[in-house]
Design a protein around this motif. Structure first.
Motif, short mmCIF file in Angstrom:
data_model
loop_
_atom_site.label_atom_id
_atom_site.label_comp_id
_atom_site.label_asym_id
_atom_site.label_seq_id
_atom_site.Cartn_x
_atom_site.Cartn_y
_atom_site.Cartn_z
N PRO A 1 0.91 -1.11 -0.04
CA PRO A 1 -0.01 -0.09 -0.05
C PRO A 1 0.67 1.36 0.27
CG PRO A 1 -0.99 -1.76 1.57
CD PRO A 1 0.40 -2.25 1.09
N ARG A 2 0.38 2.30 -0.87
CA ARG A 2 1.34 3.45 -0.92
C ARG A 2 1.45 4.22 0.56
NH1 ARG A 2 -2.11 3.51 -5.32
NH2 ARG A 2 -1.26 3.37 -7.29
N LEU B 1 3.98 -9.21 9.57
CA LEU B 1 4.95 -8.31 10.16
C LEU B 1 5.01 -7.05 9.70
CD1 LEU B 1 7.05 -7.84 12.42
CD2 LEU B 1 8.91 -8.75 10.94
N MET B 2 4.88 -6.85 8.28
CA MET B 2 5.21 -5.36 7.63
C MET B 2 3.76 -4.80 8.01
SD MET B 2 5.36 -4.57 3.68
CE MET B 2 7.02 -4.94 3.58
N CYS C 1 2.91 -1.08 10.11
CA CYS C 1 2.50 0.19 9.37
C CYS C 1 1.27 0.63 9.39
CB CYS C 1 2.92 -0.11 7.81
SG CYS C 1 4.83 -0.35 7.52
N LYS C 2 0.48 -0.51 9.66
CA LYS C 2 -0.92 -0.07 9.57
C LYS C 2 -1.56 0.88 10.49
CE LYS C 2 -2.75 -3.86 12.38
NZ LYS C 2 -3.52 -5.31 12.32
N GLY C 3 -0.81 1.17 11.75
CA GLY C 3 -1.07 2.29 12.60
C GLY C 3 -1.02 3.75 12.05
N GLY C 4 -0.15 3.70 10.84
CA GLY C 4 0.22 5.13 10.18
C GLY C 4 1.32 5.82 10.74
N THR C 5 1.93 5.54 11.86
CA THR C 5 3.22 6.07 12.21
C THR C 5 4.51 5.52 11.80
OG1 THR C 5 3.10 4.94 14.20
CG2 THR C 5 2.20 6.71 14.52
#
Length: 235
Positions: free
Chosen positions: A116-117, A209-210, A214-218
């Motif tokens: 995802p970008r 793991l990735m 990253c899904k929290g945005g920080t």
């Protein structure tokens, strides 16, 4: 009566003698076939997994005919440009299942994921399909770190117009297969666009793991080009 018996004995002896001679001939012919050697392909020395094979890696050795199996590679040119799926031992006959032509496809246990970008902070603009990359995690709250210890294989990189990034006149994969570092450099310099999306071959564990990171945005990914196997050979 004795004459007929002698003739019969002579004919029988001749037939038996002929059969013995024919039997010896068959045994000799079988022995010759067993002693005949056949050319097969073998690595000159130990080769690591993920190496793009060139003629410099390989040689032709001879094996007794009885030792040659159908899965052994017998034509050296058919393996040039292929990638090793497992480590290869020096002087060991090269087996067909140990090399792979379609290295952009995910390996066993992997899947191809479009990243995802919003997960990506930066991508090295020199990355092309077939490259190995290093993935780093950049987070303001904690020190940056490398996300995966092992290099990751790129399945594809595309522009915003959904075009695969490459130099159409000098494709990077062709240069990679031909062990042409100059051609690889030229194809990266004269590419046809800027990377908008990237597809990576990841295991399920790597993707989870990735995604979790990253899904929290920080936290964001920094995707860097890593020296490829073909370049390591020349060092």
């Amino acid at each position: 009566m004795n004459r007929r018996r002698q003739i019969t004995i002579s004919i029988s002896a001749a037939v038996i003698s002929g059969l013995l001679v024919y039997g010896v001939y068959l045994l000799q012919l079988r022995q010759i076939k067993l002693q005949q050697t056949i050319d097969v392909v073998a690595p000159k020395q130990f080769i690591e997994t993920g190496t793009i094979l060139s003629k410099d890696h390989l040689k032709v050795i001879q094996l007794p005919g009885r030792a040659v199996t159908p899965d052994m590679v017998r034509n050296l040119t058919e393996t040039v440009g292929m990638e090793t799926s497992v480590p290869l031992g020096g002087n060991e006959p090269l087996l067909k299942w140990k090399v792979d032509k379609y290295r952009l496809l995910p390996r066993t246990g992997e899947s191809t994921f479009q990243i995802p970008r919003e997960y990506v902070k930066s991508i090295s603009n020199g990355i092309r399909a077939g490259d190995e990359i290093a993935v780093y995690l950049s987070d303001e709250a904690v020190p940056s770190k490398r996300l995966f210890a092992d290099p990751i294989r790129v399945a594809g990189v595309k522009t915003a117009a959904n075009l695969e990034i490459d130099n159409p006149k000098n494709p990077n994969l062709l240069s990679l297969a031909n062990n042409d570092k100059e051609g690889m450099y030229a194809s990266r310099r004269d590419a046809n666009g800027t990377i908008d999306s990237i597809n990576l071959n990841l295991t399920e564990e790597q993707w989870l793991l990735m995604d979790s990171a990253c899904k929290g945005g920080t936290a964001k990914l920094v995707i860097a080009y890593q020296t490829s196997a073909i370049q390591k050979e020349g060092e």
